[in-house]
Design a protein around this motif. Structure first.
Motif, PDB file in Angstrom:
ATOM      1  N   GLY A 166     -13.844 -24.820 -12.334  1.00  0.00           N
ATOM      2  CA  GLY A 166     -15.174 -24.750 -12.470  1.00  0.00           C
ATOM      3  C   GLY A 166     -15.857 -25.575 -11.097  1.00  0.00           C
ATOM      4  N   LEU A 167     -15.331 -26.818 -10.851  1.00  0.00           N
ATOM      5  CA  LEU A 167     -15.968 -27.392  -9.552  1.00  0.00           C
ATOM      6  C   LEU A 167     -15.448 -26.783  -8.251  1.00  0.00           C
ATOM      7  N   LEU A 168     -14.605 -26.146  -8.387  1.00  0.00           N
ATOM      8  CA  LEU A 168     -14.157 -25.170  -7.059  1.00  0.00           C
ATOM      9  C   LEU A 168     -15.118 -24.107  -7.032  1.00  0.00           C
ATOM     10  N   MET A 169     -15.197 -23.379  -8.127  1.00  0.00           N
ATOM     11  CA  MET A 169     -16.277 -22.294  -8.391  1.00  0.00           C
ATOM     12  C   MET A 169     -17.530 -22.695  -7.780  1.00  0.00           C
ATOM     13  N   ARG A 170     -18.038 -23.778  -8.165  1.00  0.00           N
ATOM     14  CA  ARG A 170     -19.443 -24.343  -7.807  1.00  0.00           C
ATOM     15  C   ARG A 170     -19.574 -24.474  -6.490  1.00  0.00           C
ATOM     16  N   LEU A 171     -18.514 -25.209  -5.885  1.00  0.00           N
ATOM     17  CA  LEU A 171     -18.511 -25.652  -4.447  1.00  0.00           C
ATOM     18  C   LEU A 171     -18.428 -24.134  -3.505  1.00  0.00           C
ATOM     19  N   GLU A 172     -17.723 -23.214  -3.995  1.00  0.00           N
ATOM     20  CA  GLU A 172     -17.668 -22.021  -3.278  1.00  0.00           C
ATOM     21  C   GLU A 172     -18.985 -21.239  -3.309  1.00  0.00           C
ATOM     22  N   ASP A 173     -19.687 -21.352  -4.537  1.00  0.00           N
ATOM     23  CA  ASP A 173     -20.882 -20.677  -4.488  1.00  0.00           C
ATOM     24  C   ASP A 173     -22.148 -21.231  -4.086  1.00  0.00           C
ATOM     25  N   ARG A 231     -23.563 -33.073  -3.621  1.00  0.00           N
ATOM     26  CA  ARG A 231     -23.174 -34.611  -3.991  1.00  0.00           C
ATOM     27  C   ARG A 231     -22.380 -34.550  -5.359  1.00  0.00           C
ATOM     28  N   ALA A 232     -21.722 -35.453  -5.351  1.00  0.00           N
ATOM     29  CA  ALA A 232     -21.007 -35.666  -6.876  1.00  0.00           C
ATOM     30  C   ALA A 232     -21.808 -35.843  -8.138  1.00  0.00           C
ATOM     31  N   THR A 233     -22.837 -36.668  -7.533  1.00  0.00           N
ATOM     32  CA  THR A 233     -23.962 -36.662  -8.825  1.00  0.00           C
ATOM     33  C   THR A 233     -24.645 -35.292  -9.425  1.00  0.00           C
ATOM     34  N   ASP A 234     -24.548 -34.406  -8.209  1.00  0.00           N
ATOM     35  CA  ASP A 234     -25.310 -33.001  -8.449  1.00  0.00           C
ATOM     36  C   ASP A 234     -24.213 -32.187  -9.035  1.00  0.00           C
ATOM     37  N   LEU A 235     -22.920 -32.256  -8.797  1.00  0.00           N
ATOM     38  CA  LEU A 235     -21.807 -31.903  -9.489  1.00  0.00           C
ATOM     39  C   LEU A 235     -21.726 -32.206 -11.082  1.00  0.00           C
ATOM     40  N   ALA A 236     -21.849 -33.474 -11.061  1.00  0.00           N
ATOM     41  CA  ALA A 236     -21.673 -34.108 -12.498  1.00  0.00           C
ATOM     42  C   ALA A 236     -22.770 -33.615 -13.238  1.00  0.00           C
ATOM     43  N   GLY A 237     -23.990 -33.640 -13.028  1.00  0.00           N
ATOM     44  CA  GLY A 237     -25.096 -33.032 -13.476  1.00  0.00           C
ATOM     45  C   GLY A 237     -25.060 -31.315 -13.801  1.00  0.00           C
ATOM     46  N   PHE A 238     -24.317 -30.626 -12.824  1.00  0.00           N
ATOM     47  CA  PHE A 238     -24.041 -29.331 -13.092  1.00  0.00           C
ATOM     48  C   PHE A 238     -23.303 -29.150 -14.337  1.00  0.00           C
ATOM     49  N   VAL A 239     -22.241 -29.708 -14.520  1.00  0.00           N
ATOM     50  CA  VAL A 239     -21.205 -29.431 -15.375  1.00  0.00           C
ATOM     51  C   VAL A 239     -21.412 -30.219 -16.445  1.00  0.00           C
ATOM     52  N   GLY A 240     -22.376 -31.398 -16.384  1.00  0.00           N
ATOM     53  CA  GLY A 240     -22.510 -32.117 -17.657  1.00  0.00           C
ATOM     54  C   GLY A 240     -21.647 -33.158 -18.038  1.00  0.00           C
ATOM     55  N   THR A 245     -15.991 -39.558 -14.794  1.00  0.00           N
ATOM     56  CA  THR A 245     -15.123 -38.385 -14.948  1.00  0.00           C
ATOM     57  C   THR A 245     -15.213 -37.542 -13.776  1.00  0.00           C
ATOM     58  N   MET A 246     -16.649 -37.282 -12.901  1.00  0.00           N
ATOM     59  CA  MET A 246     -16.611 -36.434 -11.937  1.00  0.00           C
ATOM     60  C   MET A 246     -15.788 -37.243 -10.678  1.00  0.00           C
ATOM     61  N   SER A 247     -16.088 -38.371 -10.741  1.00  0.00           N
ATOM     62  CA  SER A 247     -15.045 -39.136  -9.588  1.00  0.00           C
ATOM     63  C   SER A 247     -13.791 -38.965  -9.579  1.00  0.00           C
ATOM     64  N   ARG A 248     -13.113 -39.039 -10.773  1.00  0.00           N
ATOM     65  CA  ARG A 248     -11.671 -38.773 -10.943  1.00  0.00           C
ATOM     66  C   ARG A 248     -11.349 -37.487 -10.493  1.00  0.00           C
ATOM     67  N   GLN A 249     -11.957 -36.466 -11.238  1.00  0.00           N
ATOM     68  CA  GLN A 249     -11.728 -34.993 -10.761  1.00  0.00           C
ATOM     69  C   GLN A 249     -11.888 -34.764  -9.193  1.00  0.00           C
ATOM     70  N   LEU A 250     -12.814 -35.417  -8.704  1.00  0.00           N
ATOM     71  CA  LEU A 250     -13.122 -35.078  -7.114  1.00  0.00           C
ATOM     72  C   LEU A 250     -11.804 -35.783  -6.497  1.00  0.00           C
ATOM     73  N   ARG A 251     -11.388 -37.005  -6.776  1.00  0.00           N
ATOM     74  CA  ARG A 251     -10.335 -37.767  -6.235  1.00  0.00           C
ATOM     75  C   ARG A 251      -9.012 -36.729  -6.328  1.00  0.00           C
ATOM     76  N   ALA A 252      -8.779 -36.286  -7.672  1.00  0.00           N
ATOM     77  CA  ALA A 252      -7.736 -35.513  -7.696  1.00  0.00           C
ATOM     78  C   ALA A 252      -7.810 -34.468  -6.800  1.00  0.00           C
ATOM     79  N   ARG A 296     -29.352 -36.470 -18.142  1.00  0.00           N
ATOM     80  CA  ARG A 296     -28.197 -37.563 -18.862  1.00  0.00           C
ATOM     81  C   ARG A 296     -27.226 -37.796 -17.999  1.00  0.00           C
ATOM     82  N   ALA A 297     -26.614 -36.701 -17.588  1.00  0.00           N
ATOM     83  CA  ALA A 297     -25.203 -37.034 -16.931  1.00  0.00           C
ATOM     84  C   ALA A 297     -25.683 -37.934 -15.505  1.00  0.00           C
ATOM     85  N   ALA A 298     -26.686 -37.579 -14.975  1.00  0.00           N
ATOM     86  CA  ALA A 298     -27.101 -38.134 -13.617  1.00  0.00           C
ATOM     87  C   ALA A 298     -27.459 -39.514 -13.946  1.00  0.00           C
TER      88      ALA A 298
END
Length: 189
Positions: free
Chosen positions: A61-68, A73-82, A87-94, A172-174
């Motif tokens: 879903g993160l790849l889809m969001r970045l494509e679309d 920003r990581a914080t915006d991605l975290a807010g978007f997926v809730g 958690t977002m930092s770990r996923q982005l590092r991976a 809340r996520a932000a």
């Protein structure tokens, strides 16, 4: 088990279930959404592995969001997926470790970074997305085009109403991530 629209056997006459007074339509909706979501979770894992064998299903879903949406920003991605910052930092590092995303300085704020797809990430994601859309087209080949459009319209409406019902989810996520930037403030409004 999916029953193609027939009422579940435990429902009694008059729209009740075990005498509780539950509406048949909402029971059917609940049942169908549960089947749909279970299949969607399984498909998400398969799609992620098609992009890269080591990719977690949640990261698709993160790849889809970045494509679309383009770089985010990581914080915006975290807010978007809730999810929270950790958690977002770990996923982005991976994703970075797999060579699918990269971080670049945010031109609007030199202290921040934007995450974006690498060419490899974009290429892999697009190939999987094209294949997924072809599967949808095959599955829905017997449907009238207006039925597909109506399903999309109704799902959009359901998603929009869910977001409107809980507008604080992104905030809340932000907040959990410590972000007080424009996206976090907008989410709180």
């Amino acid at each position: 088990m999916h029953n193609n629209g027939a009422l579940p056997p435990e429902q009694g006459a008059g729209g009740t279930m075990g005498g509780i007074g539950v509406d048949h339509a909402f029971l059917a909706l609940e049942r169908e959404l549960a089947v749909f979501l279970r299949r969607a979770r399984a498909a998400s894992g398969e799609l992620a592995r098609e992009v890269h064998p080591e990719l977690e299903s949640a990261a698709y879903g993160l790849l889809m969001r970045l494509e679309d949406a383009g770089p985010q920003r990581a914080t915006d991605l975290a807010g978007f997926v809730g999810v929270g910052k950790a958690t977002m930092s770990r996923q982005l590092r991976a994703l970075e470790g797999l060579g699918l995303v990269t971080r670049t300085p945010d031109p609007a704020d030199g202290r921040a970074f934007l995450m974006e797809l690498t060419e490899e990430g974009r290429s892999r994601f697009r190939a999987v997305r094209v294949a997924r859309r072809a599967r949808y087209a095959r599955r829905l080949a017997a449907w009238e085009r207006d039925e597909v459009a109506e399903l999309a319209r109704l799902l959009h409406r359901l998603n929009a109403e869910q977001e409107a019902e809980d507008p604080g989810q992104a905030a809340r996520a932000a907040q959990e991530s410590g972000d007080s930037g424009p996206a976090a403030r907008a989410a709180q409004e």
